[in-house]
Scaffold this motif. Structure first.
Motif, PDB file in Angstrom:
ATOM      1  N   PRO A 159      -8.482  41.586 -42.371  1.00  0.00           N
ATOM      2  CA  PRO A 159      -9.065  42.982 -42.693  1.00  0.00           C
ATOM      3  C   PRO A 159      -8.521  43.385 -43.994  1.00  0.00           C
ATOM      4  N   PRO A 160      -9.065  44.561 -44.371  1.00  0.00           N
ATOM      5  CA  PRO A 160      -8.250  45.237 -45.457  1.00  0.00           C
ATOM      6  C   PRO A 160      -6.939  45.628 -45.297  1.00  0.00           C
ATOM      7  N   PRO A 161      -5.972  45.675 -46.222  1.00  0.00           N
ATOM      8  CA  PRO A 161      -4.538  45.874 -46.089  1.00  0.00           C
ATOM      9  C   PRO A 161      -4.262  47.099 -45.201  1.00  0.00           C
ATOM     10  N   LYS A 162      -5.113  48.051 -45.503  1.00  0.00           N
ATOM     11  CA  LYS A 162      -4.730  49.519 -45.046  1.00  0.00           C
ATOM     12  C   LYS A 162      -5.167  49.339 -43.172  1.00  0.00           C
ATOM     13  N   VAL A 163      -6.191  48.645 -43.229  1.00  0.00           N
ATOM     14  CA  VAL A 163      -6.426  48.557 -41.623  1.00  0.00           C
ATOM     15  C   VAL A 163      -5.295  47.932 -41.054  1.00  0.00           C
ATOM     16  N   PHE A 164      -4.772  46.845 -41.681  1.00  0.00           N
ATOM     17  CA  PHE A 164      -3.766  45.944 -41.110  1.00  0.00           C
ATOM     18  C   PHE A 164      -2.507  46.895 -40.974  1.00  0.00           C
ATOM     19  N   PHE A 165      -2.070  47.323 -41.955  1.00  0.00           N
ATOM     20  CA  PHE A 165      -0.927  48.138 -41.784  1.00  0.00           C
ATOM     21  C   PHE A 165      -0.774  49.379 -41.202  1.00  0.00           C
ATOM     22  N   GLN A 166      -1.766  50.257 -41.586  1.00  0.00           N
ATOM     23  CA  GLN A 166      -2.141  51.677 -40.886  1.00  0.00           C
ATOM     24  C   GLN A 166      -2.876  51.783 -39.819  1.00  0.00           C
ATOM     25  N   HIS A 167      -3.486  50.573 -39.407  1.00  0.00           N
ATOM     26  CA  HIS A 167      -4.583  50.594 -38.443  1.00  0.00           C
ATOM     27  C   HIS A 167      -5.536  51.961 -38.906  1.00  0.00           C
ATOM     28  N   ALA A 168      -6.049  51.900 -40.154  1.00  0.00           N
ATOM     29  CA  ALA A 168      -6.904  52.947 -40.577  1.00  0.00           C
ATOM     30  C   ALA A 168      -8.557  52.584 -40.310  1.00  0.00           C
ATOM     31  N   MET A 169      -9.150  53.534 -40.065  1.00  0.00           N
ATOM     32  CA  MET A 169     -10.593  53.094 -39.689  1.00  0.00           C
ATOM     33  C   MET A 169     -11.178  51.877 -40.679  1.00  0.00           C
ATOM     34  N   LEU A 170     -11.814  50.878 -39.900  1.00  0.00           N
ATOM     35  CA  LEU A 170     -12.567  49.873 -40.891  1.00  0.00           C
ATOM     36  C   LEU A 170     -13.890  50.423 -41.318  1.00  0.00           C
ATOM     37  N   LEU A 171     -14.168  50.392 -42.559  1.00  0.00           N
ATOM     38  CA  LEU A 171     -15.459  51.125 -42.936  1.00  0.00           C
ATOM     39  C   LEU A 171     -16.497  50.073 -43.058  1.00  0.00           C
ATOM     40  N   THR A 172     -16.368  48.836 -43.360  1.00  0.00           N
ATOM     41  CA  THR A 172     -17.157  47.792 -43.323  1.00  0.00           C
ATOM     42  C   THR A 172     -16.660  46.470 -42.782  1.00  0.00           C
ATOM     43  N   PRO A 173     -17.314  46.130 -41.485  1.00  0.00           N
ATOM     44  CA  PRO A 173     -16.844  44.793 -40.918  1.00  0.00           C
ATOM     45  C   PRO A 173     -17.076  43.589 -41.761  1.00  0.00           C
ATOM     46  N   LEU A 174     -16.399  42.668 -41.699  1.00  0.00           N
ATOM     47  CA  LEU A 174     -16.752  41.313 -42.761  1.00  0.00           C
ATOM     48  C   LEU A 174     -18.160  41.251 -42.946  1.00  0.00           C
ATOM     49  N   ASN A 175     -18.861  40.831 -42.011  1.00  0.00           N
ATOM     50  CA  ASN A 175     -20.220  40.349 -41.829  1.00  0.00           C
ATOM     51  C   ASN A 175     -20.939  41.419 -42.627  1.00  0.00           C
ATOM     52  N   GLU A 176     -20.984  42.535 -42.615  1.00  0.00           N
ATOM     53  CA  GLU A 176     -21.600  43.687 -43.196  1.00  0.00           C
ATOM     54  C   GLU A 176     -21.174  43.813 -44.774  1.00  0.00           C
TER      55      GLU A 176
END
Length: 186
Positions: free
Chosen positions: A53-70
């Motif tokens: 996942p993007p670092p902010k999602v990993f570190f801060q559990h931020a909302m993921l804007l685009t899943p990898l497939n998208e």
């Protein structure tokens, strides 16, 4: 578009964009468009190195804007030739700056396009100046919205959290991709 796991690809040459690219918003789109034009001018493929996942999602559990497939679908629509996906996890975040640079060297970038705030390596030790010691780097100024504010994934997440979805989607600018897809079907 060819998709690879990090450390499992070597390219003869490319123009490279590195980043989390969560949301693939107007700023990311501008960065990729500039890199694509340069790749075409140089006659080399465009490669994107991104994180899941993007670092902010990993570190801060931020909302993921685009899943990898998208994200991969959108990158392909934008004309990216190669996508390298690094699994962002506890092991990756301990990677030294020099180990990351060694991996990037395998992609043989003739030029790297980056945003102004790019950091990499353990404790975010590497920055644009570090990259410039090893590669040719083109730095893109921050992309601003009509209000003069920097377009960023964090800002878009905040807009969603405030219930301002229309403003968030405006900064994401995904409508043009849908139109491009529909026009190719016609």
């Amino acid at each position: 578009m060819q998709v690879y796991k990090s450390n499992y690809v070597q390219l003869p040459e490319c123009v490279l964009v590195i980043g989390a690219l969560d949301g693939l918003h107007k700023g990311h789109q501008t960065l990729i468009q500039h890199a694509k034009k340069r790749a075409e001018k140089m006659g080399v493929p465009l490669a994107v190195y991104t994180f899941d996942p993007p670092p902010k999602v990993f570190f801060q559990h931020a909302m993921l804007l685009t899943p990898l497939n998208e994200k991969l679908e959108k990158l392909e629509k934008m004309g990216v030739d190669h996508a390298v996906i690094a699994s962002f996890n506890a092991q990756f975040m301990t990677q030294s700056t020099s180990a990351f640079l060694d991996e990037i060297r395998k992609l043989n970038p003739k030029e790297i396009f980056e945003g102004h705030d790019f950091r990499f390596g353990r404790n975010r030790e590497g920055d644009i100046q570090t990259l410039r010691k090893h590669f040719t780097v083109s730095l893109l100024d921050p992309v601003l919205c009509e209000e003069g504010k920097v377009i960023s994934s964090t800002r878009i997440r905040n807009l969603f959290a405030q219930g301002k979805s229309e403003a968030a989607y405006d900064l994401l600018n995904w409508g043009w991709m849908e139109e491009a897809s529909l026009s190719s079907i016609r």
